[in-house]
Design a protein around this motif. Structure first.
Motif, PDB file in Angstrom:
ATOM      1  N   LEU A  21       0.805  -1.226   0.000  1.00 58.86           N
ATOM      2  CA  LEU A  21       0.000   0.000   0.000  1.00 58.86           C
ATOM      3  C   LEU A  21       0.834   1.270   0.000  1.00 58.86           C
ATOM      4  O   LEU A  21       0.366   2.330  -0.408  1.00 58.86           O
ATOM      5  N   ILE A  22       2.071   1.183   0.464  1.00 63.30           N
ATOM      6  CA  ILE A  22       2.839   2.413   0.650  1.00 63.30           C
ATOM      7  C   ILE A  22       3.148   3.088  -0.685  1.00 63.30           C
ATOM      8  O   ILE A  22       3.332   4.311  -0.751  1.00 63.30           O
ATOM      9  N   ASN A  23       3.158   2.312  -1.779  1.00 68.56           N
ATOM     10  CA  ASN A  23       3.389   2.910  -3.104  1.00 68.56           C
ATOM     11  C   ASN A  23       2.340   3.969  -3.430  1.00 68.56           C
ATOM     12  O   ASN A  23       2.605   4.889  -4.201  1.00 68.56           O
ATOM     13  N   SER A  24       1.146   3.841  -2.845  1.00 65.22           N
ATOM     14  CA  SER A  24       0.100   4.841  -3.106  1.00 65.22           C
ATOM     15  C   SER A  24       0.557   6.212  -2.623  1.00 65.22           C
ATOM     16  O   SER A  24       0.371   7.219  -3.308  1.00 65.22           O
ATOM     17  N   PHE A  25       1.145   6.237  -1.446  1.00 64.40           N
ATOM     18  CA  PHE A  25       1.641   7.516  -0.927  1.00 64.40           C
ATOM     19  C   PHE A  25       2.867   7.981  -1.721  1.00 64.40           C
ATOM     20  O   PHE A  25       3.082   9.180  -1.890  1.00 64.40           O
ATOM     21  N   ALA A  26       3.669   7.037  -2.207  1.00 62.53           N
ATOM     22  CA  ALA A  26       4.802   7.421  -3.052  1.00 62.53           C
ATOM     23  C   ALA A  26       4.299   8.133  -4.301  1.00 62.53           C
ATOM     24  O   ALA A  26       4.850   9.162  -4.724  1.00 62.53           O
ATOM     25  N   LEU A  27       3.226   7.601  -4.882  1.00 55.73           N
ATOM     26  CA  LEU A  27       2.645   8.228  -6.073  1.00 55.73           C
ATOM     27  C   LEU A  27       2.082   9.610  -5.737  1.00 55.73           C
ATOM     28  O   LEU A  27       2.300  10.574  -6.476  1.00 55.73           O
ATOM     29  N   VAL A  28       1.352   9.707  -4.642  1.00 52.97           N
ATOM     30  CA  VAL A  28       0.770  11.003  -4.265  1.00 52.97           C
ATOM     31  C   VAL A  28       1.880  12.028  -4.032  1.00 52.97           C
ATOM     32  O   VAL A  28       1.795  13.171  -4.492  1.00 52.97           O
ATOM     33  N   LYS A  29       2.952  11.618  -3.343  1.00 51.93           N
ATOM     34  CA  LYS A  29       4.043  12.564  -3.087  1.00 51.93           C
ATOM     35  C   LYS A  29       4.717  12.963  -4.395  1.00 51.93           C
ATOM     36  O   LYS A  29       5.019  14.131  -4.631  1.00 51.93           O
ATOM     37  N   GLN A  30       4.945  11.965  -5.260  1.00 48.83           N
ATOM     38  CA  GLN A  30       5.576  12.266  -6.544  1.00 48.83           C
ATOM     39  C   GLN A  30       4.725  13.243  -7.350  1.00 48.83           C
ATOM     40  O   GLN A  30       5.245  14.145  -8.004  1.00 48.83           O
ATOM     41  N   LEU A  31       3.412  13.065  -7.280  1.00 47.49           N
ATOM     42  CA  LEU A  31       2.493  13.908  -8.047  1.00 47.49           C
ATOM     43  C   LEU A  31       2.100  15.171  -7.292  1.00 47.49           C
ATOM     44  O   LEU A  31       1.248  15.941  -7.750  1.00 47.49           O
ATOM     45  N   GLU A  32       2.728  15.359  -6.125  1.00 48.45           N
ATOM     46  CA  GLU A  32       2.440  16.526  -5.288  1.00 48.45           C
ATOM     47  C   GLU A  32       0.954  16.670  -5.005  1.00 48.45           C
ATOM     48  O   GLU A  32       0.392  17.771  -5.020  1.00 48.45           O
ATOM     49  N   GLY A  33       0.328  15.550  -4.738  1.00 54.90           N
ATOM     50  CA  GLY A  33      -1.083  15.551  -4.383  1.00 54.90           C
ATOM     51  C   GLY A  33      -1.285  15.990  -2.948  1.00 54.90           C
ATOM     52  O   GLY A  33      -0.368  15.933  -2.121  1.00 54.90           O
ATOM     53  N   THR A  34      -2.494  16.439  -2.656  1.00 54.07           N
ATOM     54  CA  THR A  34      -2.815  16.898  -1.297  1.00 54.07           C
ATOM     55  C   THR A  34      -3.828  15.956  -0.649  1.00 54.07           C
ATOM     56  O   THR A  34      -4.323  15.021  -1.286  1.00 54.07           O
ATOM     57  N   ASP A  35      -4.135  16.278   0.594  1.00 55.80           N
ATOM     58  CA  ASP A  35      -5.163  15.521   1.313  1.00 55.80           C
ATOM     59  C   ASP A  35      -6.490  15.539   0.558  1.00 55.80           C
ATOM     60  O   ASP A  35      -7.205  14.543   0.519  1.00 55.80           O
ATOM     61  N   LEU A  36      -6.809  16.668  -0.080  1.00 55.07           N
ATOM     62  CA  LEU A  36      -8.092  16.753  -0.795  1.00 55.07           C
ATOM     63  C   LEU A  36      -8.099  15.871  -2.037  1.00 55.07           C
ATOM     64  O   LEU A  36      -9.143  15.352  -2.432  1.00 55.07           O
ATOM     65  N   ASP A  37      -6.931  15.685  -2.647  1.00 51.75           N
ATOM     66  CA  ASP A  37      -6.864  14.756  -3.782  1.00 51.75           C
ATOM     67  C   ASP A  37      -7.143  13.326  -3.319  1.00 51.75           C
ATOM     68  O   ASP A  37      -7.834  12.564  -3.999  1.00 51.75           O
ATOM     69  N   ILE A  38      -6.597  12.974  -2.177  1.00 50.61           N
ATOM     70  CA  ILE A  38      -6.870  11.627  -1.650  1.00 50.61           C
ATOM     71  C   ILE A  38      -8.347  11.505  -1.299  1.00 50.61           C
ATOM     72  O   ILE A  38      -8.988  10.498  -1.586  1.00 50.61           O
ATOM     73  N   LYS A  39      -8.901  12.553  -0.709  1.00 52.08           N
ATOM     74  CA  LYS A  39     -10.341  12.542  -0.376  1.00 52.08           C
ATOM     75  C   LYS A  39     -11.185  12.281  -1.625  1.00 52.08           C
ATOM     76  O   LYS A  39     -12.143  11.509  -1.590  1.00 52.08           O
ATOM     77  N   SER A  40     -10.815  12.917  -2.744  1.00 56.61           N
ATOM     78  CA  SER A  40     -11.615  12.803  -3.964  1.00 56.61           C
ATOM     79  C   SER A  40     -11.422  11.492  -4.701  1.00 56.61           C
ATOM     80  O   SER A  40     -12.147  11.210  -5.658  1.00 56.61           O
ATOM     81  N   THR A  41     -10.439  10.716  -4.295  1.00 55.42           N
ATOM     82  CA  THR A  41     -10.160   9.463  -4.992  1.00 55.42           C
ATOM     83  C   THR A  41     -11.099   8.369  -4.487  1.00 55.42           C
ATOM     84  O   THR A  41     -11.416   8.310  -3.305  1.00 55.42           O
ATOM     85  N   ILE A  42     -11.530   7.532  -5.423  1.00 56.81           N
ATOM     86  CA  ILE A  42     -12.419   6.428  -5.055  1.00 56.81           C
ATOM     87  C   ILE A  42     -11.581   5.190  -4.775  1.00 56.81           C
ATOM     88  O   ILE A  42     -10.963   4.629  -5.675  1.00 56.81           O
ATOM     89  N   PHE A  43     -11.548   4.780  -3.531  1.00 56.89           N
ATOM     90  CA  PHE A  43     -10.831   3.566  -3.144  1.00 56.89           C
ATOM     91  C   PHE A  43     -11.811   2.402  -3.169  1.00 56.89           C
ATOM     92  O   PHE A  43     -12.926   2.525  -2.679  1.00 56.89           O
ATOM     93  N   PRO A  44     -11.400   1.276  -3.711  1.00 55.66           N
ATOM     94  CA  PRO A  44     -12.340   0.158  -3.816  1.00 55.66           C
ATOM     95  C   PRO A  44     -12.683  -0.441  -2.450  1.00 55.66           C
ATOM     96  O   PRO A  44     -11.840  -0.512  -1.565  1.00 55.66           O
ATOM     97  N   HIS A  45     -13.920  -0.884  -2.337  1.00 56.42           N
ATOM     98  CA  HIS A  45     -14.419  -1.512  -1.118  1.00 56.42           C
ATOM     99  C   HIS A  45     -14.696  -2.971  -1.407  1.00 56.42           C
ATOM    100  O   HIS A  45     -15.264  -3.274  -2.458  1.00 56.42           O
TER     101      HIS A  45
END
Lengths: 455, 455
Positions: free
Chosen positions: B412-436
């Motif tokens: 799972l940690i690669n997800s945060f690596a991608l967000v950091k690389q893409l300079e994403g914010t908390d709101l970008d993560i909020k807007s992302t649809i994570f599968p349930h």
């Protein structure tokens, strides 16, 4: 009783809507006709199936244990205990939803809800609720096939298939979508002789064809019999078996049959006739992108508002719907950013366009592939069947789609959801450091393959 | 023989450098002193340990099988077969690297390499290589403690610990970094009485303190004895056991001891004296951000060029180094974007700043937490101990750090690596649809918790 927001249905659309409404200061109620909160997903869908599939995963590993240097003398299972495990998981989570309702001061009403017009809802033909905003999140139920009676004894729907009295020797599964395939994996692991019949030319007809074909090969190797381009002509329920005549006229007898051929929206008996709400040709409630129906202050989210029928889509719509009501200027839901997971063995996950869809849409694409039998972690896990396929727009580098089969992929597809949400390109994925050794490196490798080979 | 690029060392830094060089059209050679290609990571590090830990995971599940409704009569294991499993994985991957060298027309030279100055390298005191560019990727080896003799019989380094003749009854592990903790998990699963001694005040001293403390609680519950703020005063190697006097003067006897106290760069005997290369105070080769040493056309990448000593950091540096040589204008490696994984039970993964580091750096932070015992998939898996902790800059919403413990987190940690690389914010993560239902939803929940609570 009067509320600011009332939600009908406590599934992953409804209960998230209620929580978000309460968080934003609305006086909120939720109405549920079943004893347990959580809806189909929690009680008779995602959660119990994942619990059953976890057991089958462990059972498979035990059967393979000698490969890993472990000796097991005798292994057996008790289907009642397996079901008990899954029901305990369900009960834990359902109590969790109950707790969240209390914690957020959401009033729970039990009983069937009926819209009565003019902001009114009747619950259990009894209580009357007045609500400024009404959110319909009544979900869907299993679709039946004409001429096939789902009796719960010989012919099962998904719910019956989750709580069998005893294991059948042979099992026919009609339909090879996510639900059908997950039950195929579960029962196959427990040594049931499983047959799948699919009317389309590949199983998993919504997935990328390459993945579907690979999945079919793997399932067949596991001993599952698959009939594509085939359907049911006739089905005779005998005393303790079912005689099935296929469209190619072949007749085979099965112990039990599961019907898993899609869903039907729950729009009946909820008083739509007292509103201006319109239904689509398929029977789903019509809404705009803010989930507003044709009736003022009345909204529909989740499965009942149309496919894809996925819990996380419902939850996401819930948040958008409530934040719009609260004037919070939410983003829109982008359909191509909804991931899809199948928890079969091996797992399957996807997002965005398939290769076919990308080509049809006129994209000039490059495709990258990474295979699990070159991935260190997959080899270490002993799970070497798998593929990550990335579909990239050649000009912009946009990730149009990603399609995965193999170990852990249901936990990996969120990476592509994040990249798509952040509008990242192939080069962004290239620049990202993926930890070694992980299956997630296949995301990297697959993208690099597209960049380097320009296939 | 003369080449455009010659790489010394075939670990995950070296072999990736060679492949990238060959892909970009350079005539490339690689030099390896061991029989097998792949370096320590592949042969005596990440890969064999992950294989061993996979076996211990399966063994743990078998011991728990009754929880899941499965009955196992007699379970035993054969440590020789377990080791064989791990060595087979290693051999498969090492042949894979060999194949990649051939496929990319990379010449493999066997033997010790010595820089001879003026673009020259001697191999095995014999062959002479002339190379326009020379890349040093010689890695590191286990560091020893003064006064403790690693004899491979009573006192082991990581390599010995991967191939024990037989299982000890009791085992002391000196050092609680990733390597020490992974062996603790492996041997604990196989019923060995494991003790860890750590000189710092928490185990896993590089991790976020909250995660370290939670890990320590979980490991202790599993029966691992942990002594922090403690070290070795004296160690006496007896006939078939080791008597250890701790810094608090307590004396305990152990069957075997593992020394896992960090690494030492492999810079000796590689002819650095014939170059202008400089070493840092800790003995690593000094480079600039393009991995250029003080010697012209000579580069150092991976562990030998300094910590963090991680395979994926080495591979990434390899690509950047080669692309710079080829004038491909690569990006810089951002240290805060390097994820870190520990494959213990439960797994641990992290990226970026810890809470302490973020505060020290003067950030005004908000923190979000999501616990596995509220996560549907974790409950279904039967893995309810876990935490995802997200550290966010309050003003910008930048994800400063993410710290995880629990099932699947290394994937799972690669997800945060991608967000950091893409300079994403908390709101970008909020807007992302994570599968349930997935464990990955904890990434979402943890971020939402920070946004909503503003803790």
């Amino acid at each position: 009783m009067s509320y600011d927001v009332t939600v009908i249905g406590s599934g992953p659309g409804g209960y998230i809507a209620a929580i978000r409404a309460a968080q934003l200061g609305f006086k909120t109620a939720i109405i549920e006709k079943e004893d347990n909160l959580g809806g189909v997903c929690l009680n008779w869908g995602c959660i119990p199936t994942k619990s059953l599939l976890r057991v089958s995963e462990i059972y498979r590993l035990i059967k393979r244990s000698e490969e890993f240097g472990i000796k097991v003398q005798g292994v057996s299972f008790d289907i009642k205990s397996i079901i008990e495990y899954s029901r305990n998981v369900v009960n834990k989570l359902s109590s969790g939803v109950e707790y969240l309702m209390q914690k957020n001061n959401i009033t729970v009403h039990r009983g069937c809800a009926k819209l009565a017009g003019n902001h009114n809802i009747k619950v259990a033909d009894n209580d009357e609720i007045l609500s400024e905003h009404i959110i319909i999140a009544t979900g869907v139920r299993a679709r039946n096939l004409p001429g096939i009676k789902v009796d719960g004894h010989l012919v099962w729907n998904a719910q019956h298939a989750m709580i069998p009295d005893k294991l059948p020797k042979s099992l026919l599964i009609i339909g090879s979508g996510a639900i059908g395939i997950e039950f195929a994996s579960f029962y196959n692991a427990l040594n049931v002789d499983v047959t799948i019949v699919e009317i389309k030319d590949t199983i998993l007809p919504l997935e990328d064809k390459e993945i579907s074909i690979l999945a079919q090969e793997i399932f067949t190797k596991q001993g599952i019999t698959i009939h594509t381009n085939n359907s049911i002509k006739n089905l005779i329920q005998k005393k303790d078996s079912v005689e099935v005549q296929f469209s190619n006229d072949k007749i085979i007898e099965f112990d039990r049959v599961i019907v898993a051929v899609g869903v039907h929206p729950n729009t009946d008996n909820i008083g739509l006739e007292h509103t201006k709400i319109k239904l689509s040709s398929l029977g789903f409630i019509e809404t705009n992108k803010w989930y507003e129906t044709h009736e003022a202050n009345t909204y529909a989210i989740g499965d009942v508002a149309g496919p894809p029928c996925l819990a996380h889509k419902a939850s996401h719509e819930a948040v958008i719907c409530i934040e719009k009501i609260a004037n919070k200027a939410p983003h829109h839901l982008q359909r191509e950013c909804i991931p899809n997971c199948i928890y079969s063995y091996p797992q399957i996950a996807s997002i965005g366009l398939t290769e076919e869809q990308a080509k049809t849409a006129g994209h000039d694409i490059k495709i990258g592939r990474s295979y699990a039998n070159f991935n260190g972690k997959s080899i270490a896990l002993g799970e070497t069947e798998g593929l990550v396929k990335t579909i990239i727009d050649r000009k912009s580098g946009e990730i149009l789609g990603a399609h995965m089969i193999g170990a852990e992929v249901t936990e990996l597809i969120n990476s592509f959801a994040l990249v798509k949400q952040l509008e990242g390109t192939d080069l962004d994925i290239k620049s990202t450091i993926f930890p070694h050794p992980t299956v997630s490196e296949m995301i990297h490798e697959s993208t690099l393959a597209a960049i380097i080979k320009m296939t």
